[in-house]
Design an enzyme around this catalytic site. Structure first.
Site, PDB file in Angstrom:
ATOM      1  N   TYR A 291       5.874   5.378  11.396  1.00 31.76           N
ATOM      2  CA  TYR A 291       6.231   3.976  11.634  1.00 31.76           C
ATOM      3  C   TYR A 291       6.909   3.291  10.444  1.00 31.76           C
ATOM      4  CZ  TYR A 291       1.634   3.382   9.350  1.00 31.76           C
ATOM      5  OH  TYR A 291       0.565   3.448   8.486  1.00 31.76           O
TER       6      TYR A 291
ATOM      7  N   HIS B 109      -2.560   4.281   6.051  1.00 31.21           N
ATOM      8  CA  HIS B 109      -3.595   3.311   6.409  1.00 31.21           C
ATOM      9  C   HIS B 109      -4.976   3.908   6.161  1.00 31.21           C
ATOM     10  CE1 HIS B 109      -5.667   0.132   8.574  1.00 31.21           C
ATOM     11  NE2 HIS B 109      -6.254   1.046   9.312  1.00 31.21           N
TER      12      HIS B 109
ATOM     13  N   ARG C 104       0.862  -1.180   0.000  1.00 29.41           N
ATOM     14  CA  ARG C 104       0.000   0.000   0.000  1.00 29.41           C
ATOM     15  C   ARG C 104       0.894   1.224   0.000  1.00 29.41           C
ATOM     16  NH1 ARG C 104      -1.798  -0.228   4.977  1.00 29.41           N
ATOM     17  NH2 ARG C 104      -0.544   1.552   5.648  1.00 29.41           N
TER      18      ARG C 104
END
Length: 351
Positions: free
Chosen positions: A265, A256, A252
């Protein structure tokens, strides 16, 4: 274990065919169908992100980078089959026949958005992780008991394999040999948690061994690998061969959701070497004589017009009924909920 479950590819990152056994199967019709649907859902996805940033829809989960996984798998289904998507699989639902206006309405907070077109078996998007997996297994079992050849496809991410619903769904499917395809899109993260902190297994495909279930690990950015392996699993299910677990290794590219910041992260530069599914398909088309500039431009214009028309239709839809927030939870509302409903509606009216 990675040697036992190698990533299967049909074409490489430069769009070169590396498995000649598929050469005759990849015709002009299939190539154009792939290109149209991948471009269509990418255009939808980018538009949805812009709409969210402008405050015209709510929080939105992008799927750019996973288009080949969603299109390749959805194109292998037939009418009568069932699709059980997560909140990130609206690219797959659009490919399978979901209405684009209603899809936009869903992300605008409207319950009409989960109603599929007549004749399309598309379950409402599952936001709780892995809850759709037992539903898919149960639906496939029902189809088997009714004597149909319809199958059920369950989508889920890598984080879902840490949930009990994943294991319960696979175990039930294995015991009763249900016609279910479990399609995992492994993009390496469950929100901010990398896969190596979710599990000690080297692959997700190997988890099928515990259930004596066929499984395969594929390049999720290779639309042809996805389509042909999905086709094998679907045919096996239709013919009474039971369930299959597919692990599509993908990436991806974005956050998110639009409420997420992946820079907190993800290491700098991670994923930059990965070739986007659309770019890879375009290189394949140019390498093998499928590229037609006139058709490409016509397709882009057609898709852009469709997306803009869908946005306009969404924004011109009648306003939602605020009572819907209260009226679709219980068969008969508890007294306390009715009181809250009355207070809320009165407040909206300014009473």
């Amino acid at each position: 274990m990675e040697e036992q479950f190698p990533i299967k590819k049909v074409m490489d990152d430069q769009g070169n065919l590396i498995d000649s056994s598929y050469e005759e199967k990849i015709d002009e019709e299939l190539v154009r169908k792939m290109y149209y649907n991948i471009l269509r859902i990418r255009t939808f996805d980018r538009k949805a992100i812009n709409l969210q940033r402008q405050g015209r829809i709510g929080t939105y989960p992008p799927f750019e980078g996973q288009e080949a996984s969603q299109v390749g798998s959805a194109l292998a289904l037939k009418d009568g089959d069932w699709m059980f998507p997560t909140y990130r699989d609206h690219g797959a639902t659009l490919t399978f026949g979901a209405d684009m206006v209603r899809t936009f309405l869903y992300w605008n907070g409207r319950h009409e958005g989960v109603v599929p077109p007549k004749g399309k078996n598309i379950f409402p998007a599952a936001v709780p992780i892995a809850t759709q997996i037992p539903h898919a297994t149960g639906t496939a079992w029902a189809e088997k008991r009714k004597g149909t050849t319809n199958i059920a496809l369950a989508y889920f991410g890598d984080g879902a394999t840490s949930e009990g619903d994943f294991h319960e769904g696979l175990n039930f499917a294995s015991v009763f040999q249900t016609p279910t395809v479990f399609f995992n899109q492994n993009n390496g993260y469950a929100i901010s948690v990398p896969i190596e902190k979710q599990m000690n297994s080297k692959t997700i495909a190997q988890k099928a061994l515990a259930y004596d279930m066929p499984s395969v690990r594929i390049d999720g950015n290779d639309c042809f690998s996805v389509y042909f392996e999905m086709e094998k699993a679907v045919n096996r299910a239709r013919e009474g061969g039971g369930p299959t677990l597919i692990e599509a290794v993908t990436w991806r590219t974005g956050a998110h959701t639009t409420a997420d910041d992946p820079t907190k992260y993800r290491p700098d530069g991670q994923g930059e070497e990965i070739v986007h599914p659309l770019d890879r398909l375009e290189m394949f088309m140019k390498n093998y004589g499928h590229w037609n500039e006139e058709w490409i431009n016509e397709t882009k214009e057609k898709i852009e017009n469709e997306v803009e028309a869908a946005v306009e239709a969404m924004e011109n839809s009648p306003k939602a009924n605020p009572a819907d927030l209260f009226d679709y939870v219980f068969e008969q509302n508890p007294e306390q909920l009715e009181e809250q409903k009355d207070q809320y509606l009165a407040q909206l009216k300014g009473d």
